[in-house]
Design a protein around this motif. Structure first.
Motif, PDB file in Angstrom:
ATOM      1  N   ALA A  83      51.132  60.262  64.194  1.00 41.10           N
ATOM      2  CA  ALA A  83      51.017  58.835  64.527  1.00 41.10           C
ATOM      3  C   ALA A  83      50.441  58.014  63.372  1.00 41.10           C
ATOM      4  CB  ALA A  83      50.141  58.661  65.772  1.00 41.10           C
ATOM      5  N   HIS A  84      49.775  58.671  62.415  1.00 40.84           N
ATOM      6  CA  HIS A  84      49.204  57.923  61.271  1.00 40.84           C
ATOM      7  C   HIS A  84      50.288  57.200  60.472  1.00 40.84           C
ATOM      8  CE1 HIS A  84      50.019  62.079  59.913  1.00 40.84           C
ATOM      9  NE2 HIS A  84      50.542  61.455  58.880  1.00 40.84           N
ATOM     10  N   LYS A  85      51.549  57.623  60.640  1.00 37.28           N
ATOM     11  CA  LYS A  85      52.628  56.933  59.913  1.00 37.28           C
ATOM     12  C   LYS A  85      52.750  55.486  60.384  1.00 37.28           C
ATOM     13  CE  LYS A  85      55.130  61.235  59.189  1.00 37.28           C
ATOM     14  NZ  LYS A  85      55.592  62.177  60.183  1.00 37.28           N
ATOM     15  N   LYS A  86      52.242  55.228  61.581  1.00 36.67           N
ATOM     16  CA  LYS A  86      52.268  53.854  62.098  1.00 36.67           C
ATOM     17  C   LYS A  86      50.873  53.225  62.051  1.00 36.67           C
ATOM     18  CE  LYS A  86      56.303  54.414  64.937  1.00 36.67           C
ATOM     19  NZ  LYS A  86      56.889  54.576  66.251  1.00 36.67           N
ATOM     20  N   ALA A  87      50.002  53.796  61.228  1.00 39.21           N
ATOM     21  CA  ALA A  87      48.622  53.294  61.174  1.00 39.21           C
ATOM     22  C   ALA A  87      48.582  51.829  60.748  1.00 39.21           C
ATOM     23  CB  ALA A  87      47.784  54.150  60.225  1.00 39.21           C
ATOM     24  N   ALA A  88      49.264  51.503  59.665  1.00 39.71           N
ATOM     25  CA  ALA A  88      49.192  50.135  59.133  1.00 39.71           C
ATOM     26  C   ALA A  88      49.651  49.118  60.167  1.00 39.71           C
ATOM     27  CB  ALA A  88      50.021  50.036  57.856  1.00 39.71           C
ATOM     28  N   GLU A  89      50.737  49.415  60.842  1.00 41.57           N
ATOM     29  CA  GLU A  89      51.229  48.427  61.815  1.00 41.57           C
ATOM     30  C   GLU A  89      50.323  48.335  63.047  1.00 41.57           C
ATOM     31  OE1 GLU A  89      54.890  50.205  64.217  1.00 41.57           O
ATOM     32  OE2 GLU A  89      54.979  50.744  62.097  1.00 41.57           O
ATOM     33  N   ASN A  90      49.423  49.338  63.191  1.00 40.69           N
ATOM     34  CA  ASN A  90      48.439  49.282  64.279  1.00 40.69           C
ATOM     35  C   ASN A  90      47.079  48.808  63.796  1.00 40.69           C
ATOM     36  OD1 ASN A  90      49.525  50.423  66.972  1.00 40.69           O
ATOM     37  ND2 ASN A  90      50.402  51.765  65.416  1.00 40.69           N
ATOM     38  N   GLY A  91      47.036  48.271  62.589  1.00 50.44           N
ATOM     39  CA  GLY A  91      45.788  47.707  62.074  1.00 50.44           C
ATOM     40  C   GLY A  91      44.785  48.741  61.620  1.00 50.44           C
ATOM     41  N   VAL A  92      45.248  49.958  61.300  1.00 46.40           N
ATOM     42  CA  VAL A  92      44.328  51.017  60.859  1.00 46.40           C
ATOM     43  C   VAL A  92      44.500  51.248  59.362  1.00 46.40           C
ATOM     44  CG1 VAL A  92      43.693  53.444  61.111  1.00 46.40           C
ATOM     45  CG2 VAL A  92      44.403  52.133  63.121  1.00 46.40           C
ATOM     46  N   ASP A  93      43.408  51.109  58.644  1.00 47.97           N
ATOM     47  CA  ASP A  93      43.390  51.327  57.194  1.00 47.97           C
ATOM     48  C   ASP A  93      42.654  52.648  56.941  1.00 47.97           C
ATOM     49  OD1 ASP A  93      42.959  51.352  54.482  1.00 47.97           O
ATOM     50  OD2 ASP A  93      41.593  49.627  54.475  1.00 47.97           O
ATOM     51  N   LEU A  94      43.355  53.634  56.421  1.00 46.83           N
ATOM     52  CA  LEU A  94      42.750  54.968  56.261  1.00 46.83           C
ATOM     53  C   LEU A  94      42.152  55.198  54.875  1.00 46.83           C
ATOM     54  CD1 LEU A  94      45.351  57.074  58.295  1.00 46.83           C
ATOM     55  CD2 LEU A  94      42.988  56.565  58.915  1.00 46.83           C
ATOM     56  N   THR A  95      41.994  54.142  54.115  1.00 47.37           N
ATOM     57  CA  THR A  95      41.402  54.259  52.776  1.00 47.37           C
ATOM     58  C   THR A  95      39.973  54.767  52.856  1.00 47.37           C
ATOM     59  OG1 THR A  95      42.678  52.309  52.179  1.00 47.37           O
ATOM     60  CG2 THR A  95      40.961  52.981  50.632  1.00 47.37           C
ATOM     61  N   GLU A  96      39.602  55.647  51.922  1.00 45.10           N
ATOM     62  CA  GLU A  96      38.210  56.118  51.842  1.00 45.10           C
ATOM     63  C   GLU A  96      37.394  55.095  51.036  1.00 45.10           C
ATOM     64  OE1 GLU A  96      37.883  60.411  50.680  1.00 45.10           O
ATOM     65  OE2 GLU A  96      40.058  60.278  50.798  1.00 45.10           O
ATOM     66  N   TYR A  97      36.329  54.604  51.638  1.00 46.17           N
ATOM     67  CA  TYR A  97      35.475  53.622  50.961  1.00 46.17           C
ATOM     68  C   TYR A  97      34.098  54.172  50.599  1.00 46.17           C
ATOM     69  CZ  TYR A  97      38.907  50.077  52.268  1.00 46.17           C
ATOM     70  OH  TYR A  97      40.064  49.353  52.390  1.00 46.17           O
ATOM     71  N   ALA A  98      33.759  55.359  51.111  1.00 44.78           N
ATOM     72  CA  ALA A  98      32.398  55.897  50.905  1.00 44.78           C
ATOM     73  C   ALA A  98      32.179  56.290  49.451  1.00 44.78           C
ATOM     74  CB  ALA A  98      32.173  57.097  51.815  1.00 44.78           C
ATOM     75  N   THR A  99      30.922  56.266  49.061  1.00 42.31           N
ATOM     76  CA  THR A  99      30.543  56.689  47.721  1.00 42.31           C
ATOM     77  C   THR A  99      30.407  58.215  47.657  1.00 42.31           C
ATOM     78  OG1 THR A  99      28.687  56.698  46.168  1.00 42.31           O
ATOM     79  CG2 THR A  99      28.165  56.175  48.420  1.00 42.31           C
ATOM     80  N   PHE A 100      30.563  58.761  46.468  1.00 47.09           N
ATOM     81  CA  PHE A 100      30.342  60.197  46.259  1.00 47.09           C
ATOM     82  C   PHE A 100      28.884  60.481  45.880  1.00 47.09           C
ATOM     83  CE2 PHE A 100      34.903  59.767  45.779  1.00 47.09           C
ATOM     84  CZ  PHE A 100      35.384  60.872  46.471  1.00 47.09           C
ATOM     85  N   ASN A 101      28.088  59.440  45.784  1.00 47.21           N
ATOM     86  CA  ASN A 101      26.690  59.623  45.389  1.00 47.21           C
ATOM     87  C   ASN A 101      25.934  60.458  46.414  1.00 47.21           C
ATOM     88  OD1 ASN A 101      27.119  58.002  43.207  1.00 47.21           O
ATOM     89  ND2 ASN A 101      26.357  56.145  44.205  1.00 47.21           N
ATOM     90  N   PRO A 102      24.905  61.205  45.979  1.00 53.79           N
ATOM     91  CA  PRO A 102      24.082  61.934  46.945  1.00 53.79           C
ATOM     92  C   PRO A 102      23.459  60.954  47.938  1.00 53.79           C
ATOM     93  CG  PRO A 102      23.470  62.494  44.685  1.00 53.79           C
ATOM     94  CD  PRO A 102      24.448  61.369  44.602  1.00 53.79           C
ATOM     95  N   GLU A 103      23.348  61.416  49.173  1.00 53.97           N
ATOM     96  CA  GLU A 103      22.807  60.552  50.224  1.00 53.97           C
ATOM     97  C   GLU A 103      21.429  60.006  49.856  1.00 53.97           C
ATOM     98  OE1 GLU A 103      21.712  62.647  53.735  1.00 53.97           O
ATOM     99  OE2 GLU A 103      21.304  60.813  54.850  1.00 53.97           O
ATOM    100  N   LEU A 104      20.589  60.869  49.283  1.00 50.97           N
ATOM    101  CA  LEU A 104      19.209  60.451  49.057  1.00 50.97           C
ATOM    102  C   LEU A 104      19.093  59.336  48.029  1.00 50.97           C
ATOM    103  CD1 LEU A 104      17.499  63.950  49.265  1.00 50.97           C
ATOM    104  CD2 LEU A 104      17.534  62.135  51.003  1.00 50.97           C
TER     105      LEU A 104
END
Ligand code: FES
Length: 256
Positions: A83-104
């Protein structure tokens, strides 16, 4: 996972011994590599509505490679059905936005007389173990052992790893050794579904090929709406995410 892969492992975390890891497919699902326990974990509230523990629900089969939904749209959750093939048309953006930095690197440090607490608010998954009538941020202001134990337990149950309690030698305190498991979080009190909890040092590989910091407790988005993907940011609560899975824990579901 390549044996030579250099992983950044958070202090206090033990890498799971079975080479289990989760990989993100660009604009697609999670791939769970390795047979791991995959089970519903219901947040159990007490009579005052305070989150106190977990109970297990349905367990799901995993294979050497298991494709898990991360867009929230699959009709066969927790598995991917394309179903992710229809993500964009369902308003879902699957881009990763998180940082790779250590949590601390981005955590706030709160010093108490006996222990300290680190808090990375952006990871909050709204599981609400941090407030048992007295919030963990206040709990650590006491120096008696009972308060310290309660703080440690509250942090231990926080599935996102947002909260960590530290001793005065700067070592993290966990209340017990963490079983390696993927938990499908179910918020029974609010009648909604939450993220996938990665418990016990499960690496998470970005679609870009880089690994995020390995932590004992992490929550990855499965509603498709987090602004901090791949991690949950609590948005599932405001959108009342439903996963269509059984909505009650098993009578004999073990207390986590
Ligand atoms: S599951 Fe929590 S924001 Fe998506």
């Amino acid at each position: 996972m390549d044996d030579n892969t250099k992983l950044n492992i958070q202090i206090g975390t033990t890498l799971n011994p079975d080479n289990i890891y989760v990989e993100i497919v660009e604009n697609g699902p999670y791939i769970l590599h390795g047979k791991s326990k995959l089970v519903q974990q219901f947040i159990v509230p007490n009579s005052k509505g305070i989150s106190v523990n977990y109970k297990e629900g349905e367990e799901f089969e995993t294979k050497d490679k298991t494709y898990l939904c991360r867009c929230g749209l699959s009709a066969n959750k927790p598995y991917c059905d394309g179903a992710h093939k229809k993500a964009a048309e369902n308003g879902v953006d699957l881009t990763e936005y998180a940082t790779f930095n250590p949590e601390l690197a981005s955590s706030e440090v709160i010093e108490g007389p006996a222990v300290s607490l680190t808090d990375d608010e952006k990871l909050c998954a709204f599981a609400r173990f941090c407030d048992n009538g007295k919030r963990v941020w206040n709990q650590i202001e006491d120096d008696n052992q009972e308060s310290v134990n309660l703080s440690v337990e509250m942090a231990h149950h926080c599935p996102s790893g947002r909260l960590i309690v530290w001793d005065k030698n700067n070592q993290p305190i966990e209340s017990e050794k963490q079983e390696v498991v993927l938990g499908l979080i179910e918020d029974i009190g609010n009648k909604l579904a939450g993220p996938i909890a990665l418990w016990g040092g499960i690496p998470l590989k970005s679609a870009k090929g880089e690994f995020y910091e390995v932590r004992n407790r992490q929550t990855i988005c499965r509603c498709g709406q987090s602004s901090n993907k791949p991690f949950c940011d609590g948005t599932h609560a405001s959108m009342q995410f439903q996963d269509g899975l059984p909505n009650q824990p098993k009578q004999d579901g073990k207390v986590f």
